[in-house]
Motif scaffolding. Structure first.
Motif, PDB file in Angstrom:
ATOM      1  N   UNK A  11     -69.358   7.059  14.826  1.00  0.00           N
ATOM      2  CA  UNK A  11     -70.950   6.864  14.329  1.00  0.00           C
ATOM      3  C   UNK A  11     -71.814   7.204  15.308  1.00  0.00           C
ATOM      4  N   UNK A  54     -79.770  -2.163  25.148  1.00  0.00           N
ATOM      5  CA  UNK A  54     -79.128  -2.356  23.767  1.00  0.00           C
ATOM      6  C   UNK A  54     -77.654  -3.429  23.240  1.00  0.00           C
ATOM      7  N   UNK A 122     -79.195  -3.731   5.805  1.00  0.00           N
ATOM      8  CA  UNK A 122     -78.904  -2.055   6.043  1.00  0.00           C
ATOM      9  C   UNK A 122     -77.608  -1.630   5.787  1.00  0.00           C
TER      10      UNK A 122
ATOM     11  N   UNK B  53     -84.433   4.684  17.802  1.00  0.00           N
ATOM     12  CA  UNK B  53     -85.404   4.384  16.473  1.00  0.00           C
ATOM     13  C   UNK B  53     -86.742   5.286  16.462  1.00  0.00           C
ATOM     14  N   UNK B 287     -74.133  11.225  10.142  1.00  0.00           N
ATOM     15  CA  UNK B 287     -73.742   9.927  11.474  1.00  0.00           C
ATOM     16  C   UNK B 287     -74.849  10.583  12.071  1.00  0.00           C
ATOM     17  N   UNK B 292     -79.519   5.555   9.137  1.00  0.00           N
ATOM     18  CA  UNK B 292     -79.442   3.960   8.836  1.00  0.00           C
ATOM     19  C   UNK B 292     -81.132   4.331   8.783  1.00  0.00           C
ATOM     20  N   UNK B 295     -81.568   5.626   4.877  1.00  0.00           N
ATOM     21  CA  UNK B 295     -81.222   4.694   3.916  1.00  0.00           C
ATOM     22  C   UNK B 295     -81.664   4.093   3.286  1.00  0.00           C
ATOM     23  N   UNK B 296     -82.262   3.304   4.664  1.00  0.00           N
ATOM     24  CA  UNK B 296     -83.175   2.664   4.368  1.00  0.00           C
ATOM     25  C   UNK B 296     -84.342   2.781   3.139  1.00  0.00           C
TER      26      UNK B 296
END
Lengths: 212, 303
Positions: A11, A54, A122, B53, B287, B292, B295-296
């Motif tokens: 992913x 990270x 999430x 991000x 992907x 993410x 979706x949030x």
């Protein structure tokens, strides 16, 4: 759960790109102190540095930003040691791995606790994979991170490049400038240490049961 | 299976869909080896931890600027500056597009979805520049300016000290007031302004590039960068227009464009349309680095 695990597909990104030709010319100028080249190079490498830091520290670690900055400042000087044996991206990843690993070791020596490996709501809400799998994956990641703090530096570097960044044996060998056999040996020792840790980790009980 | 094969198949499964032969290797490995299973699980978690991000590009630009400032204060270190200046300039021209795509489009350079597409785009650009460089085209293109070159009769006599100063002054004047017309130069100028924090200057340069060279790849990416700057300034309606133009053209940074479109719609209070854009983003780029967050937002805004 194992079946689900097997079905996990990447992913993140595809294979790490090899853009040696283009970046080499820029790297030479950056190494020689050309500010424009330094800036352009770091804009290109920056996402990779962030990604690596990270992964090694954990995405919520308070020192992620400082670690990326430390790695970025180290890159122009490190370029003097870059001989083109691996791609520049891999070379930068190695610098970031070592920077972040050193930060972990400093924290460990100062007996400061790293942030918990929290399972994000999430991830669970996404429903794929199952919450159980997410919890197990987080526990495994925490275990590998903890292991890094106690391994000899060379083994920790090889394990981080392989386990955290997904480098193959050949790629680790190129990035660390050592023979492939040495990498195999380091990974073997690191995996042995990992196995010892798994045995004593109650959070991984499901995995051990699956192993029968 | 050799030691290397078992190690490498764990890497392969994180990068791509495995072939049937590789799957046959992976399954017994995961059943047999506890360490392999732990590394496989951990790899999945690590890949998620590396997700980009939305504010990464600002962080990277700030850090790159700080390191470049330090380099500026340090003396130059080698003769490469003189001997390889031309080669470096060509390389920089080739990389300007790639670097801006990374910084200007939400830090997705190899870090999220469409890695193959992006790689193809930037590699293609670099190949074109390399090919042009071999033919000596890029160098001449880079010399184009809007400012007329002084005629030979008006050039001062450079053999005298006064003449040298005048010539230097004339060159400096041309450099200072030159407005590049070449798309790569315009793009580089706009990116440099954006990274330096000069949003208005960057937007003007992006608009000029789009106006002068609408059919170029640089103009396409400029639409995305311009849209992001407009959105950051609060002009969501104008930003939305450019995000949609980029999406319609089917660029390699489609996930970023859809994310920008959804954020613009959200700022304008058009919630239902925002949700549709987010769902489109997830359907097309499940992907991507924005998946993410998408979706949030969908979950948070569920009716």
């Amino acid at each position: 759960m194992l079946a689900e695990l097997r079905s996990l597909i990447v992913r993140d990104s595809g294979p790490l790109p090899r853009r040696r030709d283009e970046l080499d010319a820029l790297a030479i100028r950056a190494r020689d102190g050309d500010p424009g080249a330094v800036r352009t190079l770091l804009v290109i490498l920056g996402p990779h540095l962030l990604r690596v830091v990270r992964r090694v520290l954990g995405p919520t670690h308070p020192e992620v930003e400082d670690a990326v900055q430390e790695a970025a400042f180290a890159i122009p000087d490190a370029l003097a040691r870059y001989r083109g044996d691996c791609s520049l991206v891999h070379f930068a990843c190695k610098v970031a791995v070592n920077t972040a690993t050193n930060i972990r070791r400093r924290e460990s020596a100062a007996k400061r606790n790293a942030p918990d490996e929290r399972v994000s709501a999430d991830e669970v809400a996404a429903g794929d994979p199952s919450p159980d799998t997410v919890v197990q994956a987080r526990a495994c990641a925490a275990l590998v991170r903890e292991l890094l703090d106690s391994l000899p530096p060379a083994q920790a570097e090889a394990l981080a490049l392989h386990a955290m960044l997904g480098f193959t044996v050949a790629e680790v060998a190129e990035a660390t400038d050592v023979p492939a056999e040495t990498v195999r040996s380091r990974l073997r020792l690191a995996k042995r240490a990992l196995r010892d840790r798994i045995e004593g980790n109650p959070r991984l009980v499901v995995l051990k049961e699956e192993a029968g | 299976m050799t030691d290397d094969e078992s190690t490498d198949v764990l890497c392969a499964v994180r990068r791509r869909a495995l072939s049937p032969e590789e799957r046959e290797k992976l399954e017994p490995l995961l059943t047999r080896s506890l360490e392999a299973r732990v590394l496989h699980y951990a790899g999945w978690a690590f890949d998620g931890d590396g997700d980009a991000r939305a504010d990464d590009d600002h962080l990277i630009a700030r850090i790159a600027h700080a390191v470049a400032a330090r380099a500026e204060q340090a003396p130059a270190r080698s003769v490469w500056h003189t001997g390889r200046r031309r080669i470096g300039t060509l390389a920089l021209a080739a990389l300007a597009l790639a670097s801006s795509a990374a910084a200007g489009a939400g830090v997705v350079y190899w870090a999220g979805a469409s890695a193959t597409e992006r790689s193809a785009t930037t590699d293609e650009a670099a190949r074109e520049h390399r090919s042009s460089a071999l033919n000596g085209e890029v160098t001449s293109a880079h010399r184009k300016t809007d400012v007329a070159e002084p005629s030979s009769s008006s050039l001062p006599d450079v053999d005298t000290p006064d003449g040298e100063r005048a010539a230097a002054s004339a060159t400096a004047h041309v450099k200072k007031h030159a407005k590049p017309t070449d798309p790569a130069d315009l793009f580089r100028q706009a990116n440099a302004r954006r990274l330096a924090g000069d949003s208005n200057g960057a937007m003007a340069a992006y608009r000029r590039l789009i106006r002068l060279h609408p059919a170029t790849r640089e103009a396409s990416v400029a639409q995305l960068s311009l849209a992001k700057l407009l959105l950051a300034r609060g002009d969501a309606a104008e930003a939305l227009k450019f995000f949609r133009v980029y999406s319609a053209a089917g660029g390699a940074l489609g996930a970023e464009a859809l994310w920008g479109e959804s954020q613009s719609l959200g700022r304008m209070g058009r919630r239902e349309e925002q949700r549709k854009a987010l769902r489109r983003l997830l359907a097309r780029y499940p992907k991507s680095a924005y998946a993410k967050a998408a979706r949030k937002q969908l979950s948070d805004s569920a009716p």
